[in-house]
Design a protein around this motif. Structure first.
Motif, PDB file in Angstrom:
ATOM      1  N   VAL A 282       0.821  -1.197   0.000  1.00 52.95           N
ATOM      2  CA  VAL A 282       0.000   0.000   0.000  1.00 52.95           C
ATOM      3  C   VAL A 282       0.862   1.257   0.000  1.00 52.95           C
ATOM      4  O   VAL A 282       0.551   2.252  -0.688  1.00 52.95           O
ATOM      5  CB  VAL A 282      -0.982   0.002   1.199  1.00 52.95           C
ATOM      6  CG1 VAL A 282      -0.248  -0.045   2.529  1.00 52.95           C
ATOM      7  CG2 VAL A 282      -1.905   1.223   1.148  1.00 52.95           C
ATOM      8  N   PHE A 283       1.976   1.220   0.717  1.00 56.50           N
ATOM      9  CA  PHE A 283       2.847   2.400   0.786  1.00 56.50           C
ATOM     10  C   PHE A 283       3.663   2.573  -0.489  1.00 56.50           C
ATOM     11  O   PHE A 283       3.940   3.701  -0.906  1.00 56.50           O
ATOM     12  CB  PHE A 283       3.762   2.306   2.010  1.00 56.50           C
ATOM     13  CG  PHE A 283       3.026   2.424   3.311  1.00 56.50           C
ATOM     14  CD1 PHE A 283       2.545   3.646   3.736  1.00 56.50           C
ATOM     15  CD2 PHE A 283       2.784   1.320   4.096  1.00 56.50           C
ATOM     16  CE1 PHE A 283       1.840   3.775   4.936  1.00 56.50           C
ATOM     17  CE2 PHE A 283       2.087   1.421   5.289  1.00 56.50           C
ATOM     18  CZ  PHE A 283       1.610   2.653   5.700  1.00 56.50           C
ATOM     19  N   GLU A 284       4.051   1.469  -1.127  1.00 57.97           N
ATOM     20  CA  GLU A 284       4.767   1.570  -2.410  1.00 57.97           C
ATOM     21  C   GLU A 284       3.870   2.180  -3.480  1.00 57.97           C
ATOM     22  O   GLU A 284       4.306   3.039  -4.263  1.00 57.97           O
ATOM     23  CB  GLU A 284       5.266   0.187  -2.833  1.00 57.97           C
ATOM     24  CG  GLU A 284       6.449  -0.315  -2.005  1.00 57.97           C
ATOM     25  CD  GLU A 284       6.833  -1.750  -2.320  1.00 57.97           C
ATOM     26  OE1 GLU A 284       7.997  -2.120  -2.065  1.00 57.97           O
ATOM     27  OE2 GLU A 284       5.965  -2.524  -2.805  1.00 57.97           O
ATOM     28  N   ILE A 285       2.622   1.750  -3.526  1.00 54.11           N
ATOM     29  CA  ILE A 285       1.680   2.320  -4.504  1.00 54.11           C
ATOM     30  C   ILE A 285       1.435   3.795  -4.208  1.00 54.11           C
ATOM     31  O   ILE A 285       1.394   4.639  -5.115  1.00 54.11           O
ATOM     32  CB  ILE A 285       0.356   1.534  -4.498  1.00 54.11           C
ATOM     33  CG1 ILE A 285       0.603   0.074  -4.900  1.00 54.11           C
ATOM     34  CG2 ILE A 285      -0.653   2.171  -5.456  1.00 54.11           C
ATOM     35  CD1 ILE A 285      -0.603  -0.832  -4.736  1.00 54.11           C
ATOM     36  N   HIS A 286       1.282   4.118  -2.919  1.00 55.66           N
ATOM     37  CA  HIS A 286       1.078   5.508  -2.524  1.00 55.66           C
ATOM     38  C   HIS A 286       2.265   6.376  -2.968  1.00 55.66           C
ATOM     39  O   HIS A 286       2.076   7.467  -3.533  1.00 55.66           O
ATOM     40  CB  HIS A 286       0.907   5.590  -1.006  1.00 55.66           C
ATOM     41  CG  HIS A 286       0.658   6.972  -0.486  1.00 55.66           C
ATOM     42  ND1 HIS A 286      -0.585   7.555  -0.477  1.00 55.66           N
ATOM     43  CD2 HIS A 286       1.513   7.901   0.033  1.00 55.66           C
ATOM     44  CE1 HIS A 286      -0.503   8.782   0.024  1.00 55.66           C
ATOM     45  NE2 HIS A 286       0.767   9.009   0.347  1.00 55.66           N
ATOM     46  N   GLY A 287       3.475   5.890  -2.731  1.00 57.73           N
ATOM     47  CA  GLY A 287       4.660   6.638  -3.138  1.00 57.73           C
ATOM     48  C   GLY A 287       4.734   6.827  -4.643  1.00 57.73           C
ATOM     49  O   GLY A 287       5.123   7.893  -5.136  1.00 57.73           O
ATOM     50  N   TYR A 288       4.365   5.789  -5.388  1.00 60.99           N
ATOM     51  CA  TYR A 288       4.357   5.874  -6.852  1.00 60.99           C
ATOM     52  C   TYR A 288       3.354   6.918  -7.320  1.00 60.99           C
ATOM     53  O   TYR A 288       3.645   7.726  -8.211  1.00 60.99           O
ATOM     54  CB  TYR A 288       4.036   4.501  -7.437  1.00 60.99           C
ATOM     55  CG  TYR A 288       3.844   4.473  -8.933  1.00 60.99           C
ATOM     56  CD1 TYR A 288       4.741   5.108  -9.796  1.00 60.99           C
ATOM     57  CD2 TYR A 288       2.763   3.791  -9.501  1.00 60.99           C
ATOM     58  CE1 TYR A 288       4.565   5.072 -11.172  1.00 60.99           C
ATOM     59  CE2 TYR A 288       2.586   3.738 -10.872  1.00 60.99           C
ATOM     60  CZ  TYR A 288       3.482   4.394 -11.707  1.00 60.99           C
ATOM     61  OH  TYR A 288       3.307   4.355 -13.070  1.00 60.99           O
ATOM     62  N   LYS A 310      -8.915   0.482  -3.889  1.00 63.04           N
ATOM     63  CA  LYS A 310      -9.670  -0.746  -4.153  1.00 63.04           C
ATOM     64  C   LYS A 310      -8.928  -1.977  -3.627  1.00 63.04           C
ATOM     65  O   LYS A 310      -9.533  -2.869  -3.016  1.00 63.04           O
ATOM     66  CB  LYS A 310      -9.904  -0.885  -5.650  1.00 63.04           C
ATOM     67  CG  LYS A 310     -10.750  -2.088  -6.031  1.00 63.04           C
ATOM     68  CD  LYS A 310     -10.989  -2.120  -7.536  1.00 63.04           C
ATOM     69  CE  LYS A 310     -11.831  -3.336  -7.930  1.00 63.04           C
ATOM     70  NZ  LYS A 310     -12.070  -3.380  -9.401  1.00 63.04           N
ATOM     71  N   LYS A 311      -7.589  -1.996  -3.851  1.00 57.43           N
ATOM     72  CA  LYS A 311      -6.785  -3.161  -3.428  1.00 57.43           C
ATOM     73  C   LYS A 311      -6.641  -3.208  -1.912  1.00 57.43           C
ATOM     74  O   LYS A 311      -6.623  -4.283  -1.307  1.00 57.43           O
ATOM     75  CB  LYS A 311      -5.408  -3.105  -4.087  1.00 57.43           C
ATOM     76  CG  LYS A 311      -4.514  -4.288  -3.740  1.00 57.43           C
ATOM     77  CD  LYS A 311      -3.102  -4.124  -4.302  1.00 57.43           C
ATOM     78  CE  LYS A 311      -2.211  -5.277  -3.858  1.00 57.43           C
ATOM     79  NZ  LYS A 311      -0.798  -5.085  -4.227  1.00 57.43           N
ATOM     80  N   ASN A 312      -6.515  -2.059  -1.279  1.00 59.97           N
ATOM     81  CA  ASN A 312      -6.254  -1.986   0.164  1.00 59.97           C
ATOM     82  C   ASN A 312      -7.344  -1.182   0.859  1.00 59.97           C
ATOM     83  O   ASN A 312      -7.078  -0.218   1.586  1.00 59.97           O
ATOM     84  CB  ASN A 312      -4.875  -1.357   0.412  1.00 59.97           C
ATOM     85  CG  ASN A 312      -3.756  -2.128  -0.239  1.00 59.97           C
ATOM     86  OD1 ASN A 312      -3.377  -3.201   0.224  1.00 59.97           O
ATOM     87  ND2 ASN A 312      -3.212  -1.601  -1.340  1.00 59.97           N
ATOM     88  N   LYS A 313      -8.565  -1.578   0.626  1.00 58.21           N
ATOM     89  CA  LYS A 313      -9.756  -0.837   1.056  1.00 58.21           C
ATOM     90  C   LYS A 313      -9.710  -0.472   2.546  1.00 58.21           C
ATOM     91  O   LYS A 313      -9.489  -1.315   3.411  1.00 58.21           O
ATOM     92  CB  LYS A 313     -11.008  -1.666   0.774  1.00 58.21           C
ATOM     93  CG  LYS A 313     -12.306  -0.918   1.003  1.00 58.21           C
ATOM     94  CD  LYS A 313     -13.493  -1.767   0.578  1.00 58.21           C
ATOM     95  CE  LYS A 313     -14.797  -1.014   0.780  1.00 58.21           C
ATOM     96  NZ  LYS A 313     -15.961  -1.821   0.355  1.00 58.21           N
ATOM     97  N   GLY A 314      -9.923   0.818   2.809  1.00 57.81           N
ATOM     98  CA  GLY A 314     -10.066   1.296   4.171  1.00 57.81           C
ATOM     99  C   GLY A 314      -8.783   1.415   4.966  1.00 57.81           C
ATOM    100  O   GLY A 314      -8.809   1.806   6.134  1.00 57.81           O
ATOM    101  N   THR A 315      -7.619   1.113   4.364  1.00 56.27           N
ATOM    102  CA  THR A 315      -6.357   1.153   5.117  1.00 56.27           C
ATOM    103  C   THR A 315      -5.678   2.513   4.932  1.00 56.27           C
ATOM    104  O   THR A 315      -5.976   3.269   4.002  1.00 56.27           O
ATOM    105  CB  THR A 315      -5.400   0.038   4.666  1.00 56.27           C
ATOM    106  OG1 THR A 315      -5.065   0.227   3.291  1.00 56.27           O
ATOM    107  CG2 THR A 315      -6.027  -1.327   4.856  1.00 56.27           C
ATOM    108  N   TRP A 316      -4.797   2.796   5.856  1.00 57.26           N
ATOM    109  CA  TRP A 316      -3.970   4.008   5.760  1.00 57.26           C
ATOM    110  C   TRP A 316      -2.863   3.743   4.741  1.00 57.26           C
ATOM    111  O   TRP A 316      -2.273   2.676   4.746  1.00 57.26           O
ATOM    112  CB  TRP A 316      -3.383   4.330   7.132  1.00 57.26           C
ATOM    113  CG  TRP A 316      -2.381   5.444   7.113  1.00 57.26           C
ATOM    114  CD1 TRP A 316      -1.029   5.338   7.113  1.00 57.26           C
ATOM    115  CD2 TRP A 316      -2.668   6.843   7.098  1.00 57.26           C
ATOM    116  NE1 TRP A 316      -0.438   6.564   7.093  1.00 57.26           N
ATOM    117  CE2 TRP A 316      -1.428   7.528   7.076  1.00 57.26           C
ATOM    118  CE3 TRP A 316      -3.844   7.592   7.070  1.00 57.26           C
ATOM    119  CZ2 TRP A 316      -1.324   8.915   7.053  1.00 57.26           C
ATOM    120  CZ3 TRP A 316      -3.739   8.976   7.049  1.00 57.26           C
ATOM    121  CH2 TRP A 316      -2.501   9.618   7.037  1.00 57.26           C
ATOM    122  N   PRO A 317      -2.557   4.634   3.780  1.00 59.19           N
ATOM    123  CA  PRO A 317      -3.056   5.984   3.606  1.00 59.19           C
ATOM    124  C   PRO A 317      -3.839   6.148   2.293  1.00 59.19           C
ATOM    125  O   PRO A 317      -3.594   7.114   1.560  1.00 59.19           O
ATOM    126  CB  PRO A 317      -1.758   6.772   3.561  1.00 59.19           C
ATOM    127  CG  PRO A 317      -0.834   5.843   2.797  1.00 59.19           C
ATOM    128  CD  PRO A 317      -1.264   4.452   3.108  1.00 59.19           C
TER     129      PRO A 317
END
Length: 369
Positions: A282-288, A310-317
């Motif tokens: 989730v953090f790698e996608i966020h950084g991208y 969609k992949k990490n529904k409801g999680t931070w960030p």
């Protein structure tokens, strides 16, 4: 027979005293001018100076103890000599790689260091191929490897002759001789990128070449330091596939995509990143996604942040990411909506504080990127 014995005894005595004299000459006793070595790493190259350190001891140094110009020192074979830039035997300087001194090229190696000190706040630094003679008594201009003219400066009193690297940055340094109230500086520069790349190519043929991380590091260095992009792409492709140590990861694919982007192959770069999204955190996608915003690809960034949500529904960030994407597109209302959701699942007070600050901005119609 007695005469023969006497001659042998005399010879033995002579050899004994010769051996004794040699032994005494090799005793380790304190020097009048203590020896010192100073070194500095520049990039991956090293400069080292070995010299002896005389004291001022209330003497007049410049123009007296160290005469201006070239001088006949009254000993040795040189009719005209520069100053030996220290005391006792040669001051020597070593460059681990080819370098530029004062903008002029000099090969890797060890050199005798001499200086012609002049009256008009100028000096000439001499690098001699002869680094083993005693002082400047046997100096020969024909052995010069390089001469560099420099300006001298006035400094606060320095009792002991000192060599110091007074300025250092990524690819160069200023080395200065300081003594009395005079400083004699000169610049040393290395072609760091090409030196490192040559070292990388060499190491890739040895044990480091059997590790995926070596190829990733090499490609990353070439990408960020002006290396050959085709070579960098070949290196990262080697890390990703084709060898027993190869493995595709989000990190090495990001390096590949960055190289492709720099080669103006945007479609290929985005396709490479799409390929590894399923294995990204989730953090790698966020950084991208944030990188895409920084590159001005706002539509693609929104697509990536939606994928993350969609992949990490409801999680931070994930909502924080969506807020940034909408803000980049100028939709501050949608940005505020997702910031409120991000505020609810922020993991700690520091994160909540940052989200709240950005929510305040979004409510005012300001960008949060």
């Amino acid at each position: 027979m007695k005469a023969k014995i006497t001659q042998l005894a005399a010879l033995a005595t002579f050899i004994f005293f010769l051996a004794s004299s040699t032994a005494f000459a090799q005793l380790n006793t304190p020097r009048g001018s203590q020896k010192s070595t100073v070194s500095q790493t520049i990039g991956i190259s090293e400069v080292k100076v070995t010299y002896s350190r005389p004291s001022v001891r209330e003497r007049e140094i410049w123009g007296k103890l160290v005469p201006y110009g070239m001088n006949n020192l009254g000993f040795g074979t040189a009719k005209e000599s520069p100053w030996r830039a220290g005391a006792d035997e040669n001051t020597i300087i070593t460059f681990s790689h080819d370098a530029m001194v004062g903008g002029k090229p000099i090969k890797a190696g060890t050199y005798g260091l001499h200086i012609i000190v002049k009256e008009n706040d100028r000096a000439t630094i001499i690098f001699s191929n002869n680094s083993t003679s005693w002082g400047s008594y046997f100096y020969k201009p024909s052995e010069d490897a390089l001469r560099v003219d420099v300006l001298t400066t006035e400094i606060p009193h320095e009792e002991l002759l000192t060599y110091d690297f007074i300025k250092v940055n990524g690819d160069s340094a200023t080395l200065a001789l300081q003594w009395g109230k005079k400083e004699i500086p000169f610049n040393i520069k290395f072609d760091v990128t090409n030196i490192v790349l040559a070292d990388i190519r060499n190491k890739m043929q040895d044990q480091p070449g059997f590790q995926r991380q070596t190829w990733e590091q090499a490609a990353g260095f070439a990408l960020n330091n002006g290396g050959d992009l085709d070579e960098a792409l070949a290196w990262i492709n080697n890390a990703i596939a084709g060898q027993f140590y190869s493995k595709q990861t989000f990190n090495n694919t990001q390096i590949k995509a960055a190289i492709l982007m720099k080669q103006n192959k945007k479609t290929e770069a985005l396709a490479a990143m799409d390929e590894v999204l399923p294995i990204a955190t989730v953090f790698e996608i966020h950084g991208y996604g944030r990188q895409l915003i920084a590159q001005g690809m706002h539509d693609k960034a929104l697509e990536i942040f939606k994928y993350n949500a969609k992949k990490n529904k409801g999680t931070w960030p994930v909502h924080y990411g969506l807020a940034r994407a909408y803000s980049a597109k100028g939709d501050h209302k949608s940005a505020a909506k997702h910031l409120k959701k991000a505020l609810a699942n922020a993991p700690n007070e520091a994160s909540k504080g940052r989200v709240q600050a950005n929510l305040d901005k979004a409510n005012k119609g300001e960008s949060i990127n």
